[in-house]
Design a protein around this motif. Structure first.
Motif, mmCIF file in Angstrom:
data_model
loop_
_atom_site.group_PDB
_atom_site.id
_atom_site.type_symbol
_atom_site.label_atom_id
_atom_site.label_comp_id
_atom_site.label_asym_id
_atom_site.label_seq_id
_atom_site.Cartn_x
_atom_site.Cartn_y
_atom_site.Cartn_z
ATOM 1 N N ILE A 1 82.609 4.216 15.400
ATOM 2 C CA ILE A 1 82.454 4.659 16.747
ATOM 3 C C ILE A 1 83.033 5.938 16.743
ATOM 4 N N MET A 2 82.193 7.050 17.391
ATOM 5 C CA MET A 2 82.568 8.506 17.423
ATOM 6 C C MET A 2 83.203 8.566 18.721
ATOM 7 N N ILE A 3 84.344 9.167 18.865
ATOM 8 C CA ILE A 3 85.355 9.549 19.969
ATOM 9 C C ILE A 3 85.333 10.980 20.541
ATOM 10 N N ARG A 4 84.871 11.217 21.573
ATOM 11 C CA ARG A 4 84.710 12.725 22.241
ATOM 12 C C ARG A 4 85.866 12.769 23.308
ATOM 13 N N TYR A 5 86.633 13.768 22.891
ATOM 14 C CA TYR A 5 87.824 14.268 23.808
ATOM 15 C C TYR A 5 87.175 14.878 25.325
ATOM 16 N N GLY A 6 88.029 14.755 26.226
ATOM 17 C CA GLY A 6 87.517 15.386 27.486
ATOM 18 C C GLY A 6 88.515 16.684 27.705
ATOM 19 N N GLU A 7 89.173 16.979 28.725
ATOM 20 C CA GLU A 7 89.951 17.806 28.803
ATOM 21 C C GLU A 7 91.034 18.153 27.836
ATOM 22 N N MET A 8 91.344 16.976 27.113
ATOM 23 C CA MET A 8 92.191 17.191 25.946
ATOM 24 C C MET A 8 91.985 18.273 24.857
ATOM 25 N N SER B 1 80.403 6.854 21.208
ATOM 26 C CA SER B 1 79.219 6.567 20.548
ATOM 27 C C SER B 1 79.185 5.726 19.406
ATOM 28 N N PHE B 2 78.506 4.575 19.294
ATOM 29 C CA PHE B 2 78.283 4.072 17.879
ATOM 30 C C PHE B 2 77.679 5.165 17.148
ATOM 31 N N ALA B 3 78.093 5.204 15.943
ATOM 32 C CA ALA B 3 77.621 5.952 14.832
ATOM 33 C C ALA B 3 77.248 5.430 13.742
ATOM 34 N N MET C 1 84.347 -1.467 20.966
ATOM 35 C CA MET C 1 83.955 -0.563 21.948
ATOM 36 C C MET C 1 84.582 -0.886 23.197
ATOM 37 N N GLU C 2 84.418 -1.904 23.757
ATOM 38 C CA GLU C 2 85.228 -2.319 25.014
ATOM 39 C C GLU C 2 86.637 -2.003 25.027
ATOM 40 N N ALA C 3 87.259 -2.226 24.038
ATOM 41 C CA ALA C 3 88.710 -1.799 23.846
ATOM 42 C C ALA C 3 89.124 -0.456 23.848
ATOM 43 N N CYS C 4 88.133 0.313 23.203
ATOM 44 C CA CYS C 4 88.374 1.701 23.214
ATOM 45 C C CYS C 4 88.064 2.484 24.315
ATOM 46 N N TYR D 1 87.209 9.094 14.526
ATOM 47 C CA TYR D 1 86.311 7.899 14.568
ATOM 48 C C TYR D 1 86.995 6.634 14.269
ATOM 49 N N VAL D 2 86.626 5.438 14.945
ATOM 50 C CA VAL D 2 86.890 4.247 14.680
ATOM 51 C C VAL D 2 86.065 3.473 13.481
ATOM 52 N N HIS D 3 86.531 3.260 12.208
ATOM 53 C CA HIS D 3 85.843 2.588 11.484
ATOM 54 C C HIS D 3 85.661 1.286 11.804
ATOM 55 N N LEU D 4 84.514 0.544 11.865
ATOM 56 C CA LEU D 4 84.594 -0.974 12.333
ATOM 57 C C LEU D 4 84.732 -2.055 11.181
ATOM 58 N N ASN D 5 84.347 -1.566 9.942
ATOM 59 C CA ASN D 5 84.666 -2.379 8.868
ATOM 60 C C ASN D 5 84.388 -3.905 9.000
ATOM 61 N N GLY D 6 83.460 -4.393 9.740
ATOM 62 C CA GLY D 6 82.721 -5.500 9.877
ATOM 63 C C GLY D 6 83.338 -6.100 11.123
#
Length: 403
Positions: free
Chosen positions: A6-13, A76-78, A63-66, A51-56
């Motif tokens: 999962i790719m993570i995008r920052y906002g104002e951070m 986004s899933f990547a 995604m819901e937790a993130c 990135y959060v690596h799913l590893n299965g």
């Protein structure tokens, strides 16, 4: 082929300049805590990305937790594939199918590895043509597509994403300090806590409990509300204040019209004592301007007199329907409307003053000494620590040094 991260995008951070690294570290820490229930996941922080690596692990559940972690603008899933046309074609088709129901699409490619033989203007039609050949009733729309598939050719491989999921926004919890939330069992205060957390604030809570007028079920409401708030940050420590004696004394000795104002002043005094002991620099309330008698401008002014601490009122300019909408969104509404009253509703006078003055409040209080009652309430308080899974840990508070 499956999405592997999962790719993570920052906002104002992303605009924090030299402090950005500290915000990223806190976000990674908070994210790690949120993903403990998914032990196979790992977090990778690269230059300007995470990135959060799913590893299965289950992609949608992760995604819901993130999505409940403050500081994340979108996700986004990547999938990362090797630099080959066949691998890239397979990946973009996967990304398109993830955007269920999309009828139009656009390929947006970026080539950071200039050694890759195809330039961006050739990658786009090559991958777009593959989607068209392998789907029915789908067209390209470069202006307003249903889904934009992003392809980034990097030295270590090709990264492909499609559908964007909204994040919680705001700043990572714990980056802007700590506040003490005056948490009742109503609709407003948990929403105030949520919005304060969204600004990077870590919460502790104070709850005023008045047995036998308020039941254990009323206290359980507060514990359950704290559990919902913990899902957006870390554990929430609730300082439970035995408030019966103070309320009885106010009811017995103060003028009825001023009893609510003086009750709130006593609560604020106790909250300040706890904040001081815990090293907390502000107090947060669920007050909404003009909603009830204790929330007029005059009431707030009179109540504020007893503390020098900043009082955060994130709901001050909201109406009730806006507050209810947020409470539904964050999962606190159904808990708040359980029919168990808190101490603020039990002793409500028939005709509370809507324009109390500091002079009158001070005069009435001067006729009765509350100092010993307040000290006793703080001394006999106890804490309940609540986490997102509902686990609780109760312990006695030690405020003797403070008093």
């Amino acid at each position: 082929m499956k999405f592997d991260r999962i790719m993570i995008r920052y906002g104002e951070m992303a605009l924090k300049g030299k402090n950005k690294k500290l915000f990223e570290q806190k976000l990674k820490y908070n994210l790690s805590g949120k993903l403990k229930e998914f032990p196979e996941t790992t977090i990778e922080k690269t230059q300007g990305r995470m990135y959060v690596h799913l590893n299965g692990e289950h992609p949608q559940k992760v995604m819901e937790a993130c999505q409940k972690v403050f500081g994340i603008h979108s996700l986004s899933f990547a999938v990362k594939v090797e630099q080959s046309e066949e691998a890239m074609k397979e990946a973009v088709l996967l990304a398109f199918h993830d955007a269920r129901g999309a009828q139009t699409f656009k390929i947006s490619s970026k080539r950071t590895d200039k050694s890759f033989p195809l330039p961006s203007q050739e990658i786009n039609p090559m991958l777009g043509g593959h989607i068209l050949r392998n789907t029915d009733g789908v067209t390209v729309d470069v202006h307003r597509p249903d889904v934009e598939i992003k392809v980034e050719v990097r030295h270590e491989g090709v990264l492909i994403t499609a559908r964007d999921y909204p994040g919680a926004g705001g700043l990572p919890a714990g980056t802007t300090g700590k506040s003490l939330l005056m948490l009742s069992g109503g609709i407003d205060s948990p929403v105030a806590g949520y919005l304060t957390m969204k600004r990077g604030v870590e919460l502790e809570a104070v709850h005023f409990h008045s047995p036998p007028y308020t039941s254990e079920r009323a206290k359980q409401k507060v514990i359950d509300l704290a559990q919902e708030l913990a899902k957006y940050g870390s554990k929430v420590k609730i300082h439970v204040i035995p408030f019966t004696a103070v309320q009885q004394k106010i009811h017995r000795e103060m003028p009825s019209g001023y009893s609510m104002t003086i009750t709130r002043r006593m609560m604020m005094r106790i909250s300040e004592k706890i904040a001081e002991q815990q090293g907390i620099l502000s107090i947060t309330t669920g007050e909404s301007l003009g909603q009830v008698a204790s929330q007029t401008m005059e009431s707030m002014n009179t109540i504020n007199e007893v503390t020098n601490y900043p009082v955060i009122r994130p709901l001050a300019a909201m109406d009730k329907l806006e507050i209810i909408d947020i409470s539904r969104k964050i999962g606190t509404y159904d808990i708040s409307i359980r029919p168990f009253e808190d101490c603020c509703t039990v002793f409500v006078p028939k005709a509370p003053k809507t324009k109390p003055t500091r002079a009158n409040a001070n005069y009435y209080e001067s006729n009765t000494d509350f100092s010993e009652d307040l000290e006793k309430a703080v001394r006999e308080s106890y804490t309940i620590e609540v986490d997102a899974q509902g686990s609780t840990d109760q312990q006695e508070d030690a405020f003797d040094d403070l008093l």
